[in-house]
Design a protein around this motif. Structure first.
Motif, PDB file in Angstrom:
ATOM      1  N   PRO A 312       0.556  -1.298  -0.192  1.00 17.34           N
ATOM      2  CA  PRO A 312       0.083   0.057  -0.139  1.00 17.34           C
ATOM      3  C   PRO A 312       0.838   1.377  -0.117  1.00 17.34           C
ATOM      4  O   PRO A 312       0.220   2.260  -0.638  1.00 17.34           O
ATOM      5  N   ALA A 313       1.813   1.248   0.726  1.00 13.26           N
ATOM      6  CA  ALA A 313       2.755   2.418   0.677  1.00 13.26           C
ATOM      7  C   ALA A 313       3.511   2.595  -0.561  1.00 13.26           C
ATOM      8  O   ALA A 313       3.795   3.822  -1.017  1.00 13.26           O
ATOM      9  N   LEU A 314       3.673   1.670  -1.350  1.00 15.54           N
ATOM     10  CA  LEU A 314       4.319   1.788  -2.606  1.00 15.54           C
ATOM     11  C   LEU A 314       3.373   2.348  -3.464  1.00 15.54           C
ATOM     12  O   LEU A 314       3.831   3.048  -4.427  1.00 15.54           O
ATOM     13  N   ARG A 315       2.148   2.045  -3.248  1.00 16.14           N
ATOM     14  CA  ARG A 315       1.145   2.545  -4.354  1.00 16.14           C
ATOM     15  C   ARG A 315       1.087   3.839  -3.971  1.00 16.14           C
ATOM     16  O   ARG A 315       0.778   4.661  -5.187  1.00 16.14           O
ATOM     17  N   GLN A 316       1.110   4.391  -3.039  1.00 11.49           N
ATOM     18  CA  GLN A 316       1.057   5.837  -2.635  1.00 11.49           C
ATOM     19  C   GLN A 316       2.336   6.628  -3.530  1.00 11.49           C
ATOM     20  O   GLN A 316       2.241   7.564  -3.946  1.00 11.49           O
ATOM     21  N   ALA A 317       3.554   5.590  -3.351  1.00 11.57           N
ATOM     22  CA  ALA A 317       4.633   6.526  -3.827  1.00 11.57           C
ATOM     23  C   ALA A 317       4.674   6.412  -5.361  1.00 11.57           C
ATOM     24  O   ALA A 317       4.763   7.419  -6.037  1.00 11.57           O
ATOM     25  N   ILE A 318       3.882   5.594  -6.130  1.00 11.44           N
ATOM     26  CA  ILE A 318       3.797   5.581  -7.395  1.00 11.44           C
ATOM     27  C   ILE A 318       2.784   6.622  -7.838  1.00 11.44           C
ATOM     28  O   ILE A 318       2.986   7.316  -9.032  1.00 11.44           O
ATOM     29  N   SER A 319       1.628   6.644  -7.308  1.00 15.75           N
ATOM     30  CA  SER A 319       0.697   7.560  -7.474  1.00 15.75           C
ATOM     31  C   SER A 319       1.441   9.111  -7.406  1.00 15.75           C
ATOM     32  O   SER A 319       1.207  10.026  -8.169  1.00 15.75           O
ATOM     33  N   LEU A 320       2.235   9.226  -6.363  1.00 11.74           N
ATOM     34  CA  LEU A 320       2.909  10.591  -6.233  1.00 11.74           C
ATOM     35  C   LEU A 320       3.769  10.917  -7.430  1.00 11.74           C
ATOM     36  O   LEU A 320       3.915  11.884  -7.915  1.00 11.74           O
ATOM     37  N   LEU A 321       4.595   9.754  -7.915  1.00 11.88           N
ATOM     38  CA  LEU A 321       5.365  10.251  -8.747  1.00 11.88           C
ATOM     39  C   LEU A 321       4.833  10.178 -10.018  1.00 11.88           C
ATOM     40  O   LEU A 321       5.255  11.142 -11.013  1.00 11.88           O
ATOM     41  N   GLU A 322       3.898   9.803 -10.390  1.00 13.86           N
ATOM     42  CA  GLU A 322       3.042   9.810 -11.719  1.00 13.86           C
ATOM     43  C   GLU A 322       2.341  11.032 -11.789  1.00 13.86           C
ATOM     44  O   GLU A 322       2.287  11.813 -12.874  1.00 13.86           O
TER      45      GLU A 322
END
Ligand SMILES: [Zn+2]
Length: 399
Positions: A312-322
């Motif tokens: 779930p934390a990785l999903r947040q990071a990806i969303s942020l980068l995108e």
């Protein structure tokens, strides 16, 4: 007030020497990309005059940076001579400094690995690592005795020069990023030395040797002992004004989450990092993950617990980068095993809706890196070579 790492040189204005160096790099870069070109090809591709190309090529052949091959057969006129980069025309050394290991690689002018060394260390300071670095440099220099050494690239975990934040804890390596350290190494080796954060070097390595080949815009999430992101945007590296772009490890993703070494709670790095995995395995976060055999049955439950928090934390990071960068893809790599990284990528689906959901996508939104564990050292060494080859060298090198 802090001094910017980049000098405030004007971006316009030039002189003959600057133009000459720029043209040399344009020629070398064109040949590097194509493999082989003739002088006529170069004139066409670079828009430089035939006389300029002729002068530059003569100079580069004189310096052994280019090799001239047997002329191609033609029906009439002067047969064109194909030119290629001479791999022995220049070498560079790349170091990937980690908490528990230093990887050193020797790269030739074509970007081929010609030597590799690995040293076990434990949170080395620059002073402690210096003898190892010098020994390694000396050995590589002996291997290519008589041939030009272009310089040394060192990549290590950031952040660099940040006061009062994140220079503590098991994922940091303070004390490397001072001008004095680099000056010592420059003075002792009489070579140019550059330093870059590991995620940025990894992005370069992945662009040259891995899944990011040909991409113009991507983010690289580097999961080592800690976490950082590298950016390759508009076909060049972007590492920020103080080389700390992508230091997203201490962005809060879980409000009131796990306490972090930086003093906040719920930082991304507390969930997505080698150190956080070690904690779930019941091992101190300052231990070396490489010492554990993660395929052992006793670690299975800890890995699952870590994934349950990390995904779930990785999903947040990806969303942020995108959302911030609108990249072609986000690559996930680092020093964890491919099995673990693969599961992380696989289980990150479904990702959050974002601006990256498009029907015309060519790339998956998230992908696993493929350049291997030497990616960072290769990227660091390549930065030195690119300084010689690339017209955009000023974007790749920091003053
Ligand atoms: Zn933190």
């Amino acid at each position: 007030m802090q001094t910017p790492s980049k000098s405030n040189k004007p971006t316009t204005g030039t002189n003959l020497e600057h133009a000459r160096m720029h043209n040399r790099r344009v020629v070398l870069e064109a040949i590097r990309q194509a493999g082989r070109l003739t002088r006529a090809d170069l004139t066409r591709l670079t828009s430089l005059t035939a006389q300029t190309i002729s002068n530059i090529v003569a100079e580069l052949i004189g310096e052994a940076k280019l090799s001239a091959h047997a002329p191609e057969k033609t029906a009439r006129g002067q047969p064109p001579i194909p030119l290629s980069i001479n791999p022995d025309g220049g070498f560079s050394i790349g170091f990937h400094v980690e908490q528990h290991q230093i990887v050193a690689v020797l790269l030739d002018l074509k970007g081929v690995t010609r030597g590799r060394q690995v040293f076990a260390v434990s949170y080395p300071t620059f002073a402690e690592a210096l003898p190892l670095l010098l020994r390694s440099i000396e050995a590589f220099r002996r291997d290519v005795a008589g041939k030009p050494m272009l310089g040394i690239g060192i990549a290590l975990p950031g952040p660099f020069g940040v006061e009062g934040m994140s220079a503590v804890g098991p994922t940091s390596m303070p004390g490397w990023d001072d001008a004095q350290s680099l000056a010592v190494l420059r003075q002792m080796t009489q070579l140019p030395v550059l330093m870059e954060n590991d995620a940025t070097a990894a992005a370069m390595g992945e662009r040259l040797y891995g899944a990011a080949g040909g991409l113009r815009d991507f983010a690289y999430l580097f999961i080592g002992h800690g976490l950082g992101a590298g950016f390759y945007l508009d076909n060049r590296l972007y590492s920020g004004h103080w080389r700390n772009a992508g230091e997203i490890g201490h962005v809060i993703v879980i409000p009131n989450g796990k306490p972090c070494y930086c003093g906040k709670q719920g930082c991304l790095e507390r969930y997505v990092s080698g150190a956080s995995l070690l904690e779930h395995l019941g091992v101190g976060a300052d231990q070396d993950l490489a010492d554990l055999d993660l395929t052992e049955r006793k670690h299975a439950a800890g890995i699952e617990r870590w994934l349950a928090e990390a995904v779930p934390a990785l999903r947040q990071a990806i969303s942020l980068l995108e959302s911030l960068l609108d990249p072609e893809t986000v690559l996930v790599g680092g020093t964890l095993s491919n099995d673990i990284l693969g599961r992380l990528v696989e289980e990150s689906a479904p990702l959050f809706p974002s601006v990256s959901v498009r029907v015309e996508r060519q790339q998956e939104r998230v992908q696993l890196c493929t350049a291997g564990h030497d990616c960072v050292a290769l990227g660091a060494a390549a930065l030195v070579v690119l300084a010689e080859l690339s017209p955009d060298y000023h974007a790749l090198l920091k003053d």
